[in-house]
Design a protein around this motif. Structure first.
Motif, PDB file in Angstrom:
ATOM      1  N   ILE A 137      18.728  -2.001  -3.697  1.00  0.00           N
ATOM      2  CA  ILE A 137      17.606  -1.288  -3.096  1.00  0.00           C
ATOM      3  C   ILE A 137      16.799  -2.297  -2.292  1.00  0.00           C
ATOM      4  CG2 ILE A 137      15.549   0.102  -3.514  1.00  0.00           C
ATOM      5  CD1 ILE A 137      18.209   1.449  -4.351  1.00  0.00           C
ATOM      6  N   LEU A 138      16.646  -2.042  -1.006  1.00  0.00           N
ATOM      7  CA  LEU A 138      15.919  -2.949  -0.119  1.00  0.00           C
ATOM      8  C   LEU A 138      14.517  -2.435   0.138  1.00  0.00           C
ATOM      9  CD1 LEU A 138      18.661  -3.534   2.603  1.00  0.00           C
ATOM     10  CD2 LEU A 138      18.135  -4.977   0.638  1.00  0.00           C
ATOM     11  N   SER A 139      13.557  -3.326   0.058  1.00  0.00           N
ATOM     12  CA  SER A 139      12.192  -3.014   0.463  1.00  0.00           C
ATOM     13  C   SER A 139      11.589  -4.275   1.060  1.00  0.00           C
ATOM     14  CB  SER A 139      11.348  -2.535  -0.721  1.00  0.00           C
ATOM     15  OG  SER A 139      10.954  -3.612  -1.533  1.00  0.00           O
ATOM     16  N   SER A 140      10.576  -4.102   1.869  1.00  0.00           N
ATOM     17  CA  SER A 140       9.948  -5.251   2.513  1.00  0.00           C
ATOM     18  C   SER A 140       9.305  -6.164   1.472  1.00  0.00           C
ATOM     19  CB  SER A 140       8.920  -4.791   3.543  1.00  0.00           C
ATOM     20  OG  SER A 140       8.003  -3.889   2.968  1.00  0.00           O
ATOM     21  N   TYR A 141       8.799  -5.598   0.379  1.00  0.00           N
ATOM     22  CA  TYR A 141       8.179  -6.402  -0.674  1.00  0.00           C
ATOM     23  C   TYR A 141       9.213  -7.263  -1.397  1.00  0.00           C
ATOM     24  CZ  TYR A 141       3.893  -3.808   0.028  1.00  0.00           C
ATOM     25  OH  TYR A 141       2.761  -3.279   0.586  1.00  0.00           O
ATOM     26  N   LYS A 142      10.397  -6.697  -1.667  1.00  0.00           N
ATOM     27  CA  LYS A 142      11.457  -7.471  -2.310  1.00  0.00           C
ATOM     28  C   LYS A 142      11.923  -8.612  -1.413  1.00  0.00           C
ATOM     29  CE  LYS A 142      13.939  -4.367  -5.407  1.00  0.00           C
ATOM     30  NZ  LYS A 142      15.251  -3.759  -5.648  1.00  0.00           N
ATOM     31  N   VAL A 152       4.147  -8.612   5.068  1.00  0.00           N
ATOM     32  CA  VAL A 152       5.097  -7.590   4.628  1.00  0.00           C
ATOM     33  C   VAL A 152       5.339  -6.550   5.721  1.00  0.00           C
ATOM     34  CG1 VAL A 152       5.531  -5.814   2.895  1.00  0.00           C
ATOM     35  CG2 VAL A 152       4.474  -7.954   2.229  1.00  0.00           C
ATOM     36  N   ASP A 153       4.316  -6.236   6.506  1.00  0.00           N
ATOM     37  CA  ASP A 153       4.504  -5.215   7.545  1.00  0.00           C
ATOM     38  C   ASP A 153       5.464  -5.682   8.633  1.00  0.00           C
ATOM     39  OD1 ASP A 153       2.463  -7.050   8.364  1.00  0.00           O
ATOM     40  OD2 ASP A 153       1.746  -5.599   9.845  1.00  0.00           O
ATOM     41  N   ARG A 154       5.496  -6.979   8.931  1.00  0.00           N
ATOM     42  CA  ARG A 154       6.459  -7.497   9.915  1.00  0.00           C
ATOM     43  C   ARG A 154       7.886  -7.372   9.378  1.00  0.00           C
ATOM     44  NH1 ARG A 154       5.410 -12.956  12.519  1.00  0.00           N
ATOM     45  NH2 ARG A 154       6.603 -11.990  14.171  1.00  0.00           N
ATOM     46  N   ILE A 155       8.056  -7.699   8.100  1.00  0.00           N
ATOM     47  CA  ILE A 155       9.370  -7.562   7.475  1.00  0.00           C
ATOM     48  C   ILE A 155       9.766  -6.088   7.445  1.00  0.00           C
ATOM     49  CG2 ILE A 155      10.649  -7.827   5.307  1.00  0.00           C
ATOM     50  CD1 ILE A 155       8.912 -10.298   4.752  1.00  0.00           C
ATOM     51  N   SER A 189      13.167  -1.598   8.801  1.00  0.00           N
ATOM     52  CA  SER A 189      13.281  -0.227   9.311  1.00  0.00           C
ATOM     53  C   SER A 189      14.303  -0.149  10.442  1.00  0.00           C
ATOM     54  CB  SER A 189      11.917   0.252   9.785  1.00  0.00           C
ATOM     55  OG  SER A 189      12.020   1.500  10.399  1.00  0.00           O
ATOM     56  N   ASN A 190      14.277  -1.117  11.341  1.00  0.00           N
ATOM     57  CA  ASN A 190      15.251  -1.155  12.439  1.00  0.00           C
ATOM     58  C   ASN A 190      16.669  -1.377  11.918  1.00  0.00           C
ATOM     59  OD1 ASN A 190      13.491  -0.686  14.554  1.00  0.00           O
ATOM     60  ND2 ASN A 190      13.003  -2.839  14.801  1.00  0.00           N
ATOM     61  N   VAL A 191      16.809  -2.273  10.944  1.00  0.00           N
ATOM     62  CA  VAL A 191      18.129  -2.526  10.350  1.00  0.00           C
ATOM     63  C   VAL A 191      18.650  -1.256   9.696  1.00  0.00           C
ATOM     64  CG1 VAL A 191      19.336  -3.790   8.522  1.00  0.00           C
ATOM     65  CG2 VAL A 191      17.752  -5.003  10.023  1.00  0.00           C
ATOM     66  N   LYS A 225      11.994   2.351   1.099  1.00  0.00           N
ATOM     67  CA  LYS A 225      13.060   1.640   0.402  1.00  0.00           C
ATOM     68  C   LYS A 225      14.380   2.233   0.871  1.00  0.00           C
ATOM     69  CE  LYS A 225      10.315   0.687  -3.660  1.00  0.00           C
ATOM     70  NZ  LYS A 225      10.139   0.877  -5.090  1.00  0.00           N
ATOM     71  N   TYR A 226      15.381   1.375   0.962  1.00  0.00           N
ATOM     72  CA  TYR A 226      16.672   1.800   1.481  1.00  0.00           C
ATOM     73  C   TYR A 226      17.781   1.381   0.531  1.00  0.00           C
ATOM     74  CZ  TYR A 226      13.785   2.146   5.632  1.00  0.00           C
ATOM     75  OH  TYR A 226      12.772   2.463   6.504  1.00  0.00           O
TER      76      TYR A 226
END
Length: 98
Positions: A34-39, A54-57, A62-64, A79-80
């Motif tokens: 599970i991917l998230s910018s925080y992780k 975190v918002d830049r990540i 999101s683009n990825v 989360k993805y």
């Protein structure tokens, strides 16, 4: 304006996010990560000592996710789902040559 040393340019940031995703997948036990910018931010901080907003990540993640058609989980924080077998085939935005 020149880039500040603590604010990496976009190409460097994409490479860092790529490394963070690869580390998460490598250390994951199951076949789905599970991917998230925080992780990703946490992994980059712990392993590389890099502290990025975190918002830049999140924008890059999101683009990825959009480029690779990753499934978004229904949570407030985006989360993805990513199968670990697909990590090597991920396409990253504007990454010219790796």
């Amino acid at each position: 304006m020149d880039n500040q040393p603590d604010k990496p340019d976009k190409e460097h940031l994409i490479k860092l996010v790529k490394q963070g995703i690869e580390l998460l997948a490598e250390k994951n036990i199951s076949e789905i990560v599970i991917l998230s910018s925080y992780k990703i931010n946490s992994v980059l901080k712990d392993n590389y000592g890099v502290n990025i907003k975190v918002d830049r990540i999140g924008r890059i993640l999101s683009n990825v996710a959009k480029n690779n058609q990753l499934k978004r989980l229904k949570t407030q924080i985006p989360k993805y789902q990513l199968h670990t077998s697909k990590v090597g085939r991920l396409q990253y935005p504007e990454l010219l040559s790796s």
